[in-house]
Design a protein around this motif. Structure first.
Motif, PDB file in Angstrom:
ATOM      1  N   UNK A  47       0.844  -1.202   0.000  1.00 47.66           N
ATOM      2  CA  UNK A  47       0.000   0.000   0.000  1.00 47.66           C
ATOM      3  C   UNK A  47       0.878   1.250   0.000  1.00 47.66           C
ATOM      4  N   UNK A  48       0.500   2.229  -0.824  1.00 49.09           N
ATOM      5  CA  UNK A  48       1.253   3.477  -0.940  1.00 49.09           C
ATOM      6  C   UNK A  48       0.422   4.644  -0.410  1.00 49.09           C
ATOM      7  N   UNK A  49       0.982   5.368   0.547  1.00 44.50           N
ATOM      8  CA  UNK A  49       0.364   6.593   1.061  1.00 44.50           C
ATOM      9  C   UNK A  49       1.281   7.765   0.755  1.00 44.50           C
ATOM     10  N   UNK A  50       0.706   8.953   0.691  1.00 44.04           N
ATOM     11  CA  UNK A  50       1.524  10.137   0.471  1.00 44.04           C
ATOM     12  C   UNK A  50       1.180  11.209   1.503  1.00 44.04           C
ATOM     13  N   UNK A  51       2.230  11.908   1.945  1.00 40.46           N
ATOM     14  CA  UNK A  51       2.100  12.947   2.962  1.00 40.46           C
ATOM     15  C   UNK A  51       2.630  14.259   2.380  1.00 40.46           C
ATOM     16  N   UNK A  74      17.182  10.585   9.364  1.00 37.34           N
ATOM     17  CA  UNK A  74      16.286  10.485  10.521  1.00 37.34           C
ATOM     18  C   UNK A  74      17.087  10.427  11.810  1.00 37.34           C
ATOM     19  N   UNK A  75      16.409  10.781  12.904  1.00 42.29           N
ATOM     20  CA  UNK A  75      16.933  10.567  14.248  1.00 42.29           C
ATOM     21  C   UNK A  75      15.735  10.393  15.164  1.00 42.29           C
ATOM     22  N   UNK A  76      15.771   9.313  15.973  1.00 39.21           N
ATOM     23  CA  UNK A  76      14.627   8.951  16.802  1.00 39.21           C
ATOM     24  C   UNK A  76      13.381   8.828  15.927  1.00 39.21           C
ATOM     25  N   UNK A  77      12.342   9.600  16.196  1.00 41.74           N
ATOM     26  CA  UNK A  77      11.090   9.459  15.442  1.00 41.74           C
ATOM     27  C   UNK A  77      10.864  10.591  14.444  1.00 41.74           C
ATOM     28  N   UNK A  78      11.935  11.273  14.071  1.00 34.32           N
ATOM     29  CA  UNK A  78      11.801  12.399  13.147  1.00 34.32           C
ATOM     30  C   UNK A  78      12.576  12.149  11.864  1.00 34.32           C
ATOM     31  N   UNK A  79      11.914  12.409  10.750  1.00 30.72           N
ATOM     32  CA  UNK A  79      12.578  12.429   9.452  1.00 30.72           C
ATOM     33  C   UNK A  79      12.919  13.868   9.095  1.00 30.72           C
ATOM     34  N   UNK A  80      14.069  14.068   8.465  1.00 40.45           N
ATOM     35  CA  UNK A  80      14.501  15.390   8.013  1.00 40.45           C
ATOM     36  C   UNK A  80      14.701  15.307   6.498  1.00 40.45           C
ATOM     37  N   UNK A  90      15.151  26.094  -3.471  1.00 41.45           N
ATOM     38  CA  UNK A  90      15.524  24.757  -2.994  1.00 41.45           C
ATOM     39  C   UNK A  90      16.238  24.780  -1.639  1.00 41.45           C
ATOM     40  N   UNK A  91      15.813  25.675  -0.765  1.00 43.00           N
ATOM     41  CA  UNK A  91      16.488  25.864   0.519  1.00 43.00           C
ATOM     42  C   UNK A  91      15.693  25.350   1.714  1.00 43.00           C
ATOM     43  N   UNK A  92      14.644  24.568   1.473  1.00 45.42           N
ATOM     44  CA  UNK A  92      13.790  24.112   2.580  1.00 45.42           C
ATOM     45  C   UNK A  92      14.362  22.867   3.261  1.00 45.42           C
ATOM     46  N   UNK A  93      14.088  22.766   4.588  1.00 39.17           N
ATOM     47  CA  UNK A  93      14.307  21.527   5.325  1.00 39.17           C
ATOM     48  C   UNK A  93      13.034  21.257   6.105  1.00 39.17           C
ATOM     49  N   UNK A  94      12.440  20.094   5.880  1.00 33.93           N
ATOM     50  CA  UNK A  94      11.166  19.726   6.479  1.00 33.93           C
ATOM     51  C   UNK A  94      11.401  18.682   7.558  1.00 33.93           C
ATOM     52  N   UNK A  95      10.803  18.896   8.739  1.00 34.91           N
ATOM     53  CA  UNK A  95      10.841  17.906   9.824  1.00 34.91           C
ATOM     54  C   UNK A  95       9.494  17.186   9.868  1.00 34.91           C
ATOM     55  N   UNK A  96       9.547  15.855   9.807  1.00 34.55           N
ATOM     56  CA  UNK A  96       8.335  15.042   9.713  1.00 34.55           C
ATOM     57  C   UNK A  96       8.325  14.014  10.834  1.00 34.55           C
ATOM     58  N   UNK A 103       3.844  16.924   9.450  1.00 33.19           N
ATOM     59  CA  UNK A 103       4.997  17.826   9.390  1.00 33.19           C
ATOM     60  C   UNK A 103       5.092  18.581  10.708  1.00 33.19           C
ATOM     61  N   UNK A 104       6.266  18.536  11.324  1.00 28.24           N
ATOM     62  CA  UNK A 104       6.490  19.233  12.585  1.00 28.24           C
ATOM     63  C   UNK A 104       6.910  20.678  12.369  1.00 28.24           C
ATOM     64  N   UNK A 105       7.751  20.869  11.364  1.00 31.30           N
ATOM     65  CA  UNK A 105       8.316  22.209  11.152  1.00 31.30           C
ATOM     66  C   UNK A 105       8.868  22.316   9.737  1.00 31.30           C
ATOM     67  N   UNK A 106       8.746  23.524   9.171  1.00 32.25           N
ATOM     68  CA  UNK A 106       9.357  23.840   7.880  1.00 32.25           C
ATOM     69  C   UNK A 106      10.412  24.904   8.119  1.00 32.25           C
TER      70      UNK A 106
END
Length: 278
Positions: A47-51, A74-80, A90-96, A103-106
Motif C-alpha cells: 500500500x502506498x500513502x503520500x504525505x 532520521x533521528x529517533x522518530x523524526x525524518x529530516x 531549494x532551501x527548505x528543510x522539512x521535519x516530519x 509535518x512538525x516544522x518547515x
C-alpha cells in the motif's frame, strides 16, 4: 572487494524521480526531487500513502519551481528532508514526525547554505546537496560535485539543532571516474561508525541540467578519520540517488537503493545491494 550482488527487489507505481529513501519496520519512505510529497510504502501489503511536505503539493512540479528534495535522514522518530540548495527555491528543510505522520516544522536554510558555500569555497552554481546524515550530535551534508569545479564535499555541522550556534568542518574528496568523468555524491547513510555513500558519474558540468549516466559506485568512509575505506562500481547504467540500510546477516550487509530516472513517469524500481562486511 569480494563479489557484491545488485538486484531489483520490486517496483512502486505512483512515485517518480526518486531521490532518497528510508527503511523502517517494513515501511519504505521515499522522496522524489520533483514532488511535494513524502511517500510511505508498506512492503507487506504493497500500500502506498503520500504525505504533503509543502503547501499545494503535486507529483511533478516544474523544474524551475520544484523544492528539489534530494536528501532524507532520521533521528529517533523524526525524518529530516532537505532541498538541494542549488537554486533559491531549494532551501527548505522539512521535519516530519513518524508517529503522528505530520509535518512538525518547515525551515528555510538559505542563511546556513550561504555560510556553507563561503566556508567550503563553493560557488552558488556548484552547490548541490544530495545526502544528509544526523546522528543526534552532528549533521553531515554532502555536496554533489557535478558542477564545473567537481567539489565533492562533506560538511560536518556540530549542533543538535540547525537553528543554533554550530561548529563547521568541510572535507573535499576526489571520487573515482568513469570514462574520464568524475563521480559525485548522490546519497549517504551512517551504519555504526561507517558512512556508506553513493556516487554517480553523469556527463554534465551543471548542477541543474542532466547529462548522460555513466554508472554509480558504493563507497565507505570511516567517521573517525573521514577517509575513504573503499569504493566499488556497482552499475554502468543506473543513476542511484537513494540509499538506506536494510539488514545485516551472515557477514553481509544489505541496502535498498532507488534511482532517479529523470522523467515524469510515476514508477520507481527499488533495488537490493548486498556487500560483504569488511
Amino acid at each position: 572487494m569480494e563479489k557484491f550482488t545488485l538486484e531489483i527487489l520490486f517496483q512502486i507505481i505512483g512515485i517518480g524521480s526518486a531521490s532518497g529513501l528510508f527503511y523502517n519496520n517494513d515501511a519504505l519512505y521515499v522522496i522524489g526531487d520533483n514532488s511535494g510529497f513524502l511517500y510511505e510504502y508498506n512492503m507487506q501489503n504493497q500500500q502506498l500513502n503520500q504525505h504533503a511536505l509543502i503547501d499545494n503539493p503535486t507529483q511533478n512540479i516544474p523544474k524551475n519551481l520544484k523544492p528539489d528534495f534530494e536528501s532524507i535522514t532520521h533521528h529517533n522518530d523524526t525524518l529530516y528532508v532537505f532541498g538541494s540548495g542549488s537554486t533559491e527555491n531549494r532551501n527548505k528543510m522539512i521535519e516530519f514526525d513518524l508517529k503522528s505522520k505530520n509535518v512538525l516544522q518547515k525551515n528555510n536554510l538559505v542563511d546556513l547554505y550561504a555560510v556553507m558555500q563561503n566556508f567550503g569555497e563553493i560557488k552558488p552554481e556548484d552547490f548541490n546537496l544530495e545526502g544528509a546524515i544526523f546522528d543526534g550530535e552532528n549533521w553531515y551534508l554532502f555536496n554533489r560535485g557535478n558542477g564545473v569545479t567537481n567539489k565533492n564535499t562533506i560538511f560536518t555541522i556540530h549542533a543538535k539543532n540547525l537553528g543554533e550556534e554550530f561548529a563547521l568542518i568541510s572535507v573535499n574528496y576526489k571520487l573515482p571516474k568513469i570514462k574520464g568523468v568524475r563521480s559525485s555524491f548522490t546519497d549517504a547513510i551512517l551504519v555504526d561508525d561507517k558512512i556508506y555513500f553513493l556516487s554517480t558519474a553523469e556527463d554534465t558540468k551543471s548542477t541543474y541540467d542532466d547529462g548522460e549516466i555513466l554508472g554509480s559506485f558504493i563507497g565507505r568512509i570511516d567517521v573517525k578519520t573521514m577517509k575513504i575505506d573503499f569504493t566499488q562500481k556497482i552499475t554502468a547504467a543506473n543513476k542511484f540517488e537513494g540509499l538506506t540500510f536494510y539488514k545485516k546477516e551472515n557477514n553481509k550487509i544489505e541496502f535498498l537503493l532507488c534511482e532517479d530516472n529523470d522523467t515524469e513517469v510515476l514508477e520507481t524500481k527499488i533495488y537490493k545491494l548486498t556487500l560483504p562486511i569488511k
